[in-house]
Design an enzyme around this catalytic site. Structure first.
Site, PDB file in Angstrom:
ATOM      1  N   CYS A   1     -11.150   3.329  17.623  1.00 23.69           N
ATOM      2  CA  CYS A   1     -10.844   2.726  18.926  1.00 23.69           C
ATOM      3  C   CYS A   1      -9.778   3.529  19.684  1.00 23.69           C
ATOM      4  O   CYS A   1      -8.734   3.874  19.130  1.00 23.69           O
ATOM      5  CB  CYS A   1     -10.360   1.298  18.700  1.00 23.69           C
ATOM      6  SG  CYS A   1      -9.814   0.440  20.176  1.00 23.69           S
TER       7      CYS A   1
ATOM      8  N   CYS B   1     -11.143  -2.692  20.225  1.00 26.65           N
ATOM      9  CA  CYS B   1     -10.996  -3.351  21.529  1.00 26.65           C
ATOM     10  C   CYS B   1     -12.330  -3.843  22.067  1.00 26.65           C
ATOM     11  O   CYS B   1     -12.387  -4.715  22.932  1.00 26.65           O
ATOM     12  CB  CYS B   1     -10.350  -2.398  22.535  1.00 26.65           C
ATOM     13  SG  CYS B   1     -11.428  -1.042  23.085  1.00 26.65           S
TER      14      CYS B   1
ATOM     15  N   HIS C   1       1.012  -4.012   5.845  1.00 28.89           N
ATOM     16  CA  HIS C   1      -0.218  -3.974   6.647  1.00 28.89           C
ATOM     17  C   HIS C   1      -1.459  -4.404   5.883  1.00 28.89           C
ATOM     18  O   HIS C   1      -2.544  -4.382   6.451  1.00 28.89           O
ATOM     19  CB  HIS C   1      -0.414  -2.580   7.253  1.00 28.89           C
ATOM     20  CG  HIS C   1      -0.658  -1.507   6.230  1.00 28.89           C
ATOM     21  ND1 HIS C   1       0.359  -0.963   5.487  1.00 28.89           N
ATOM     22  CD2 HIS C   1      -1.791  -0.893   5.832  1.00 28.89           C
ATOM     23  CE1 HIS C   1      -0.143  -0.057   4.669  1.00 28.89           C
ATOM     24  NE2 HIS C   1      -1.443   0.000   4.850  1.00 28.89           N
ATOM     25  N   GLU C   2      -1.323  -4.792   4.623  1.00 28.58           N
ATOM     26  CA  GLU C   2      -2.451  -5.392   3.897  1.00 28.58           C
ATOM     27  C   GLU C   2      -2.105  -6.860   3.705  1.00 28.58           C
ATOM     28  O   GLU C   2      -1.148  -7.169   2.995  1.00 28.58           O
ATOM     29  CB  GLU C   2      -2.629  -4.747   2.512  1.00 28.58           C
ATOM     30  CG  GLU C   2      -3.327  -3.421   2.532  1.00 28.58           C
ATOM     31  CD  GLU C   2      -3.697  -2.935   1.124  1.00 28.58           C
ATOM     32  OE1 GLU C   2      -4.350  -1.910   1.046  1.00 28.58           O
ATOM     33  OE2 GLU C   2      -3.334  -3.583   0.120  1.00 28.58           O
TER      34      GLU C   2
ATOM     35  N   CYS D   1     -15.640   2.126  20.455  1.00 29.15           N
ATOM     36  CA  CYS D   1     -16.056   0.776  20.039  1.00 29.15           C
ATOM     37  C   CYS D   1     -17.510   0.499  20.402  1.00 29.15           C
ATOM     38  O   CYS D   1     -18.214  -0.218  19.697  1.00 29.15           O
ATOM     39  CB  CYS D   1     -15.135  -0.268  20.656  1.00 29.15           C
ATOM     40  SG  CYS D   1     -13.501  -0.344  19.868  1.00 29.15           S
TER      41      CYS D   1
ATOM     42  N   CYS E   1      -6.895  -2.683   4.038  1.00 27.70           N
ATOM     43  CA  CYS E   1      -6.618  -1.238   4.141  1.00 27.70           C
ATOM     44  C   CYS E   1      -7.336  -0.456   3.058  1.00 27.70           C
ATOM     45  O   CYS E   1      -8.486  -0.074   3.213  1.00 27.70           O
ATOM     46  CB  CYS E   1      -5.114  -0.965   4.115  1.00 27.70           C
ATOM     47  SG  CYS E   1      -4.704   0.783   4.193  1.00 27.70           S
TER      48      CYS E   1
ATOM     49  N   ARG F   1      -6.247   2.554  17.835  1.00 30.72           N
ATOM     50  CA  ARG F   1      -6.214   3.431  16.668  1.00 30.72           C
ATOM     51  C   ARG F   1      -4.795   3.450  16.090  1.00 30.72           C
ATOM     52  O   ARG F   1      -3.818   3.316  16.831  1.00 30.72           O
ATOM     53  CB  ARG F   1      -6.618   4.832  17.103  1.00 30.72           C
ATOM     54  CG  ARG F   1      -6.996   5.760  15.971  1.00 30.72           C
ATOM     55  CD  ARG F   1      -7.436   7.108  16.503  1.00 30.72           C
ATOM     56  NE  ARG F   1      -8.537   7.016  17.446  1.00 30.72           N
ATOM     57  CZ  ARG F   1      -9.128   8.082  17.972  1.00 30.72           C
ATOM     58  NH1 ARG F   1      -8.711   9.299  17.663  1.00 30.72           N
ATOM     59  NH2 ARG F   1     -10.129   7.941  18.816  1.00 30.72           N
TER      60      ARG F   1
ATOM     61  N   ARG G   1      -2.618  -2.717  -7.200  1.00 32.74           N
ATOM     62  CA  ARG G   1      -2.141  -3.512  -6.071  1.00 32.74           C
ATOM     63  C   ARG G   1      -1.282  -4.664  -6.569  1.00 32.74           C
ATOM     64  O   ARG G   1      -1.636  -5.353  -7.529  1.00 32.74           O
ATOM     65  CB  ARG G   1      -3.316  -4.088  -5.264  1.00 32.74           C
ATOM     66  CG  ARG G   1      -3.929  -3.088  -4.279  1.00 32.74           C
ATOM     67  CD  ARG G   1      -2.913  -2.741  -3.201  1.00 32.74           C
ATOM     68  NE  ARG G   1      -3.454  -1.872  -2.171  1.00 32.74           N
ATOM     69  CZ  ARG G   1      -3.334  -0.550  -2.171  1.00 32.74           C
ATOM     70  NH1 ARG G   1      -2.730   0.068  -3.174  1.00 32.74           N
ATOM     71  NH2 ARG G   1      -3.821   0.173  -1.160  1.00 32.74           N
TER      72      ARG G   1
ATOM     73  N   CYS H   1     -13.937   0.438  24.622  1.00 26.05           N
ATOM     74  CA  CYS H   1     -13.889   1.903  24.770  1.00 26.05           C
ATOM     75  C   CYS H   1     -15.179   2.542  24.244  1.00 26.05           C
ATOM     76  O   CYS H   1     -16.015   1.888  23.621  1.00 26.05           O
ATOM     77  CB  CYS H   1     -12.664   2.464  24.038  1.00 26.05           C
ATOM     78  SG  CYS H   1     -12.777   2.383  22.233  1.00 26.05           S
TER      79      CYS H   1
ATOM     80  N   CYS I   1       0.860  -1.180   0.000  1.00 30.19           N
ATOM     81  CA  CYS I   1       0.000   0.000   0.000  1.00 30.19           C
ATOM     82  C   CYS I   1       0.900   1.234   0.000  1.00 30.19           C
ATOM     83  O   CYS I   1       2.040   1.188   0.474  1.00 30.19           O
ATOM     84  CB  CYS I   1      -0.889  -0.038   1.238  1.00 30.19           C
ATOM     85  SG  CYS I   1      -1.777   1.478   1.595  1.00 30.19           S
ATOM     86  N   HIS I   2       0.387   2.356  -0.484  1.00 27.42           N
ATOM     87  CA  HIS I   2       1.193   3.570  -0.554  1.00 27.42           C
ATOM     88  C   HIS I   2       1.704   4.001   0.821  1.00 27.42           C
ATOM     89  O   HIS I   2       2.779   4.593   0.939  1.00 27.42           O
ATOM     90  CB  HIS I   2       0.384   4.702  -1.199  1.00 27.42           C
ATOM     91  CG  HIS I   2       1.209   5.921  -1.456  1.00 27.42           C
ATOM     92  ND1 HIS I   2       1.253   6.990  -0.590  1.00 27.42           N
ATOM     93  CD2 HIS I   2       2.067   6.226  -2.463  1.00 27.42           C
ATOM     94  CE1 HIS I   2       2.086   7.897  -1.052  1.00 27.42           C
ATOM     95  NE2 HIS I   2       2.592   7.469  -2.186  1.00 27.42           N
ATOM     96  N   THR I   3       0.949   3.689   1.882  1.00 28.98           N
ATOM     97  CA  THR I   3       1.381   4.059   3.236  1.00 28.98           C
ATOM     98  C   THR I   3       2.704   3.391   3.599  1.00 28.98           C
ATOM     99  O   THR I   3       3.560   3.998   4.255  1.00 28.98           O
ATOM    100  CB  THR I   3       0.289   3.679   4.256  1.00 28.98           C
ATOM    101  OG1 THR I   3      -0.935   4.306   3.855  1.00 28.98           O
ATOM    102  CG2 THR I   3       0.641   4.134   5.658  1.00 28.98           C
TER     103      THR I   3
END
Length: 382
Positions: free
Chosen positions: A116, A102, A72-73, A108, A180, A120, A375, A105, A50-52
């Site tokens: 969250c 979670c 993260h994907e 959530c 993501c 987060r 992707r 909270c 992903c670009h992130t």
């Protein structure tokens, strides 16, 4: 606790380690510690770029943290679970997610939020919440985590609140992209903009997230989907996602919001901005119709940007909204997004333009940096 034969033991496996900013990742043998309380260890089968990941790997606009395992994907299978984990067991098929749920909270427990308090996204933290330590090491040297997922590793340890259990029949090499970007764009349209059947929608930015937003508009039954992008090469690809018309702001000598207002008799019913450009954000807001228009901001702006519009644009009953991960709660909502794919409502194949073996992960970065495709799936067992 887990019954797998590796439970409770350190696992040695391959991971793509970023040793310093902007330098090619290196495939290393890493040690992955067992999960602690409220953690799970996952065997990652497929991950995508992903670009992130690229943004933080380049480390041009934020605090650099290296050595680090990005990613993260992804899609994988639970290998073992830590103390206190009751809703996951070894063998479950899952998507790890950069943000969490979670379930305790105020966010959530609210039907209106997915942000969250505990889980987060935190891009600066490179360790686990449980004890402030990494689960990755090489010869005793800790390797930092990334957004709680670090999926560029054959095994990773994730907080249980950042793991969505999904239908085991779903192909992980396709649904991994829902971790993501695709969910972010899709949810921005379906959950936040909520266009009615037959409505007009403008999408600003036709990268993967913007095309996912367009896909959401297509699923919702929009009659006109107007794609706005500075790169005309993206227009052909966007037709596959339901985009019906295109506007390149560079082709006009007036603000693009005025162009769109003229095209649509006063403005579109909904707009979704997926670029992070402050000018695109203002245009996306000002191009919606007075009385009922809703603009949704998805892109992340630069830290010094300021959003400026005349207050009359708001008083004339236009609505401006923001969204984070498409307003999906990862554990509660992602399984149903996977089912949309399984029911053939949502097409994921058209987002996947490349596939490489794990040993060639740097090729995925090359594709992304060249703007080549959407992707790239990285197959961990190859």
């Amino acid at each position: 606790m887990s019954s797998s034969n590796t439970a409770g033991q350190v696992i040695r496996c391959k991971a793509a380690v970023a040793w310093e900013a902007g330098k090619p990742l290196v495939i290393e043998e890493v040690e992955v510690a067992p999960p602690k309380a409220m953690e799970v260890r996952l065997k990652i089968l497929f991950t995508s770029l992903c670009h992130t990941d690229v943004y933080f790997w380049e480390a041009k606009g934020q605090t650099p943290l290296f050595p680090r395992i990005f990613g993260h994907e992804a899609g994988g299978i639970v290998e073992s679970v830590g103390e206190g984990v009751t809703d996951l067991k070894p063998g479950d098929h899952v998507l790890p997610v950069f943000t969490g749920e979670c379930k305790e909270c105020r966010h959530c427990k609210s039907e209106e939020s997915n942000m969250c308090d505990l889980l987060r996204i935190n891009t600066d933290r490179g360790v686990m919440l449980n004890d402030g330590k990494s689960r990755f090491s090489i010869n005793g040297q800790p390797i930092y985590h990334f957004v709680g997922t670090s999926t560029f590793s054959e095994y990773t340890v994730v907080h249980v609140g950042c793991v969505a259990k999904i239908n085991p029949a779903a192909p992980l090499d396709k649904v991994c992209v829902l971790s993501c970007g695709i969910s972010t764009g899709l949810g921005a349209t379906l959950n936040v903009a909520k266009p009615k059947k037959g409505s007009t929608v403008a999408i600003f930015g036709l990268g993967a997230v913007g095309l996912a937003a367009a896909e959401g508009a297509r699923i919702a039954g929009a009659s006109r989907i107007i794609g706005v992008d500075l790169n005309a090469k993206r227009f052909d690809e966007a037709k596959k996602f339901g985009v019906t018309e295109f506007v390149n702001p560079k082709d006009h000598d007036k603000p693009v919001q005025e162009v769109i207002a003229e095209m649509t008799g006063g403005g579109v019913d909904r707009s979704v901005e997926c670029t992070g450009s402050i000018n695109a954000m203002i245009s996306a807001f000002e191009c919606v119709h007075d009385g009922w228009g809703i603009a949704v901001l998805v892109g992340v702006p630069n830290k010094d940007d300021a959003f400026k519009t005349h207050p009359m644009n708001i008083l004339n009953e236009r609505t401006l909204k923001g969204t984070f991960f498409g307003n999906y709660k990862p554990r509660s909502d992602l399984p149903s997004v996977v089912e949309r794919y399984m029911n053939k409502e949502l097409e994921l194949e058209k987002f996947i333009t490349h596939e490489v073996p794990f040993s060639e992960i740097n090729k995925a970065f090359e594709f992304m940096l060249k703007g080549d495709g959407l992707r790239c799936i990285i197959r961990m067992d190859a």
